[in-house]
Design a protein around this motif. Sequence first.
Motif, PDB file in Angstrom:
ATOM      1  N   ASP A  71       0.855  -1.184   0.000  1.00 45.30           N
ATOM      2  CA  ASP A  71       0.000   0.000   0.000  1.00 45.30           C
ATOM      3  C   ASP A  71       0.892   1.235   0.000  1.00 45.30           C
ATOM      4  O   ASP A  71       2.079   1.177   0.336  1.00 45.30           O
ATOM      5  CB  ASP A  71      -0.910  -0.001   1.228  1.00 45.30           C
ATOM      6  N   VAL A 136      -7.320  -0.241   1.475  1.00 45.54           N
ATOM      7  CA  VAL A 136      -6.128  -0.678   0.751  1.00 45.54           C
ATOM      8  C   VAL A 136      -6.493  -1.201  -0.631  1.00 45.54           C
ATOM      9  O   VAL A 136      -5.804  -0.931  -1.619  1.00 45.54           O
ATOM     10  CB  VAL A 136      -5.388  -1.765   1.552  1.00 45.54           C
ATOM     11  N   HIS A 362      -2.417  -7.477  -2.806  1.00 44.01           N
ATOM     12  CA  HIS A 362      -2.121  -6.304  -1.984  1.00 44.01           C
ATOM     13  C   HIS A 362      -2.867  -6.371  -0.657  1.00 44.01           C
ATOM     14  O   HIS A 362      -2.349  -5.935   0.373  1.00 44.01           O
ATOM     15  CB  HIS A 362      -2.490  -5.032  -2.743  1.00 44.01           C
ATOM     16  N   ALA A 366      -1.122  -6.345   2.976  1.00 43.50           N
ATOM     17  CA  ALA A 366      -1.497  -5.369   4.002  1.00 43.50           C
ATOM     18  C   ALA A 366      -1.836  -6.062   5.317  1.00 43.50           C
ATOM     19  O   ALA A 366      -1.464  -5.580   6.400  1.00 43.50           O
ATOM     20  CB  ALA A 366      -2.683  -4.530   3.516  1.00 43.50           C
ATOM     21  N   ASP A 463      -5.403   3.994   7.297  1.00 37.86           N
ATOM     22  CA  ASP A 463      -4.156   3.623   6.632  1.00 37.86           C
ATOM     23  C   ASP A 463      -3.263   2.930   7.656  1.00 37.86           C
ATOM     24  O   ASP A 463      -3.140   3.414   8.791  1.00 37.86           O
ATOM     25  CB  ASP A 463      -3.423   4.850   6.081  1.00 37.86           C
TER      26      ASP A 463
END
Length: 529
Positions: A71, A136, A362, A366, A463
Amino acid sequence: LLSSLVAVQTLASVIRPCYGPLGRQKFLVTAHRDTVCTGSAAAILRALQLEHPAAQLLREAVQAQAENIGDGTAFMVLLAEALLEQAELLLRAGLAYTQLREAYSTALAEVLAMLPSLAIWALGPLEDPTWALCSVMNAHTLAHSDHLAKLVAHACWASKEPGGSFKPERIGVCTLHGGMLWDSCLLPGLAIAANPCGQVTAVSSGARVALFACHFGPASPSAPATARLYSLEDLLIFKKENNQLIEKQVAQLADSDVKVVVVWGDVDEETVALAEQQGIMVIQAESRREIIYLSEVLGTPLLTYLLPPMEPGQCWRVHTQELGDSKAVVFEWEHAGAPVLTLVLRGATPEGLRGTEEAAYHGVDAYTQLCQDPRLLQGASATEMALARMLLEKGSKLDGPEGPAFLAFARALRSLPKTLAENAGLAVPPLMAEMSGIHQAGNFLVGVGCEGLLNAAQEGMWDPLVAKAQGFRAVAEVVQTLVTVDEFVVTKVSPSHQQISILDSKKAMESLSPARKETLRTDKQQHPQ
């Protein structure tokens, strides 16, 4: 620096429209003529053919971020552009290169020290990670990203070991053409996109597996490195010996107790019939990547000839799973440590499937980072705006080069919420003014949403702290490197021996008299080689 700035600005102009949840997608056509629709900065940069060293350096940093963190790639490109633009202004104002580098290092250290204080939430060890993965994965898919995030979260959660550790290799990803993303599902074991050949479509227990990257059948008389055949009799002898050889090879596989054969290549029907007589299931794989992953999981080599492997792979059972009009072959194990789930992705087009597959990977990356550091920062550029306010307050009180550098770093951070507002189609100046006032009042949870400002915590926009911190470190390293570069020196490629001979011949011809040149041309026309 000016050359580097132009190169980075060019990259940022490509990535900027893709930034944020309302960012647009890019339809990429790679050098190999493959097409993919994605909003991932890493995928876009990977497809570009870059020549400028500064652009290549930034791409390498972005690729490392994507591989290790999963990310923050678009964030890195845009922040690098903003920091270089501010660096140019500081250098034009008279700040020395060495002072700028040291001041940026000090500002980075201050940012990294401030980040943990902004992490107001953490993913609990027994908490559903869907809400943390949505932000993400949202930038990678066109539709139904929430459904994909739920599937990835479920797969990650179910794959966690009793001690709480998580191994991403225990999750497989299989793409099947047909259907929609909403039709994606989870299957136990490791599923691959493959076609069972013949009547044997399952092995119920004790499956021993051999993998081949070659033609499953007799050699062709027109194959390379094959002896010449001068008559029909030679052809008949060749065919007979080939059939005897393939019968022997299939018998050797059966004697080694191989029950499943996975082939990356063409499959001969007669050879499949021979394998069926021995009770061997033959599977024709569709993806080279999947058969390589299967080789790693099974611990058996991918052979290029039809001979029994020294150590065949072992699994509990192998069976075929029908999903709509497509089929997947599923390998299941009983022991711990083997892949426990496969995320089967469906899509109408190969381009959409590639983007969805990348989003799934991804998401798994994450979650791996969240298992190591579960702290979360508020998204929607609320963190960047809060950091900018802190740096402005501190930079205004500092003397020397650190003060202007802190202010420049703050202005660079403010460019990120501005980009979010532009991509959302909002009026940027009044929104930024209102957002600045709210943050000055102490509310650092306010970010940029679809229709204006919003509370990032209430909207569930987060995040990972580790991704943001690593992104800051990587960007600062790239910027500090480019700031101190004086010039780019590109060495010429040494000519080959043949090129040197041609150049010498041309020079020799140029040194001859016109009459001698005409004589040589006449001789060459009369006596061509």
